[in-house]
Design an enzyme around this catalytic site. Structure first.
Site, PDB file in Angstrom:
ATOM      1  N   CYS A 146       0.854  -1.188   0.000  1.00 60.50           N
ATOM      2  CA  CYS A 146       0.000   0.000   0.000  1.00 60.50           C
ATOM      3  C   CYS A 146       0.897   1.247   0.000  1.00 60.50           C
ATOM      4  O   CYS A 146       1.663   1.464  -0.939  1.00 60.50           O
ATOM      5  CB  CYS A 146      -0.954  -0.095   1.186  1.00 60.50           C
ATOM      6  SG  CYS A 146      -1.943   1.334   1.593  1.00 60.50           S
ATOM      7  N   ASP A 203      -9.089  -3.123  -7.547  1.00 61.42           N
ATOM      8  CA  ASP A 203      -8.638  -2.055  -6.655  1.00 61.42           C
ATOM      9  C   ASP A 203      -9.180  -0.718  -7.155  1.00 61.42           C
ATOM     10  O   ASP A 203      -8.695  -0.185  -8.158  1.00 61.42           O
ATOM     11  CB  ASP A 203      -7.107  -2.039  -6.612  1.00 61.42           C
ATOM     12  CG  ASP A 203      -6.550  -1.102  -5.551  1.00 61.42           C
ATOM     13  OD1 ASP A 203      -7.261  -0.176  -5.131  1.00 61.42           O
ATOM     14  OD2 ASP A 203      -5.389  -1.313  -5.149  1.00 61.42           O
ATOM     15  N   HIS A 235      -7.781  -3.971  -3.393  1.00 63.96           N
ATOM     16  CA  HIS A 235      -6.650  -3.385  -2.679  1.00 63.96           C
ATOM     17  C   HIS A 235      -6.391  -4.207  -1.406  1.00 63.96           C
ATOM     18  O   HIS A 235      -7.285  -4.818  -0.852  1.00 63.96           O
ATOM     19  CB  HIS A 235      -6.967  -1.933  -2.312  1.00 63.96           C
ATOM     20  CG  HIS A 235      -5.774  -1.190  -1.802  1.00 63.96           C
ATOM     21  ND1 HIS A 235      -4.705  -0.854  -2.603  1.00 63.96           N
ATOM     22  CD2 HIS A 235      -5.461  -0.729  -0.561  1.00 63.96           C
ATOM     23  CE1 HIS A 235      -3.810  -0.212  -1.894  1.00 63.96           C
ATOM     24  NE2 HIS A 235      -4.235  -0.126  -0.638  1.00 63.96           N
TER      25      HIS A 235
END
Length: 268
Positions: A146, A203, A235
């Site tokens: 991330c 995502d 995600h």
């Protein structure tokens, strides 16, 4: 079933029952402090108990939630694969992610205040610390998730001694600021090390068209990089402690990461 488990960042809740816990059997793991830019940078590290010499090094870069239990577990998993893994607390000068109960507040009040230049310099000090504490400076790698996935791309353009990088669903382009003057798409031409990008086709924060833009930039730069998109994953698909976890994609990504490290970074 979800519950808020100890050791996980409050803003990452709800926490899923699928959270993996890796034991510290046959490894040494714990907290340390790393001198960096006039401060002591807190970090978690893990390594095998037995080794025949200096270990290949993987710097593990946190999600937006900091070095909480999931990132510590990633370090333990890498230690069991024969690496010295180090996860530094890269927000420590600006604040503590555990003080925030939701993602938007955490992002706006803490994460956005952390300059890329500060982070990249801290990572250099982490690499130096690893080389003095049982790590092999000639086998330096990085992975990040991330927020840390974006940093992994940037570090691959920053440190000429890096051997390999694996970026998990790191943002590739976006608005620029004084703290974040460049994004991965801007530094494709500057990569020093081969980068593997692992992304989710579902995502919503990193749309597939931005992944395609990055692929074009990498091709134009003739960069040694590969991007895998898992069509059914969103995600944070490797975050086994969250509802976003997609086990099949996560396990495949983990094996691809280990293979990438073995191919480009871990060999003597």
């Amino acid at each position: 079933m979800t519950n808020n488990q100890p050791g996980f960042a409050p803003a990452a809740s709800p926490h899923a029952a699928t959270a993996v816990h890796t034991s510290d059997e046959a490894i040494i793991a714990g907290e340390t402090s790393i001198p960096s830019q006039g401060d002591l940078l807190p970090a978690y590290h893990a390594r095998p108990k037995q080794s025949d010499g200096p270990l290949p090094v993987v710097i593990v870069v946190q999600e937006i939630f900091g070095v909480h239990e999931h990132i510590r577990d990633i370090c333990r998993r890498l230690a069991k694969e024969g690496y010295l893994a180090v996860a530094p607390e890269l927000y420590f000068r600006q604040g503590d992610p555990n003080d925030y109960a939701d993602i938007p507040t955490l992002f706006n009040n803490l994460v956005m205040k952390v300059p890329d230049a500060q982070v990249l310099a801290d990572l250099d000090h982490v690499a130096n610390w690893a080389s003095r504490n049982g790590g092999d400076a000639s086998r330096l790698m990085i992975t990040g998730f991330c927020w840390g996935g974006r940093i992994a791309w940037l570090y691959a353009a920053h440190n000429p001694q890096l051997k390999a990088a694996v970026a998990w669903y790191g943002k590739l382009l976006g608005d620029k600021s004084l703290n974040s003057p460049k994004h991965p798409v801007d530094i494709a031409v500057d990569l020093n090390a081969p980068v593997l990008g692992l992304y989710g086709g579902q995502d919503t924060g990193i749309p597939v068209d931005t992944v395609d833009t990055m692929r074009q930039a990498l091709r134009a730069a003739n960069a040694k990089a590969d991007i895998i998109v898992y069509p059914d994953a969103g995600h944070a698909f490797n975050a086994d402690y969250r509802p976003s976890y997609h086990e099949e994609s996560a396990k495949d990504g983990w094996q691809r990461m280990l293979a990438w490290f073995a191919q480009y970074g871990a060999k003597k």
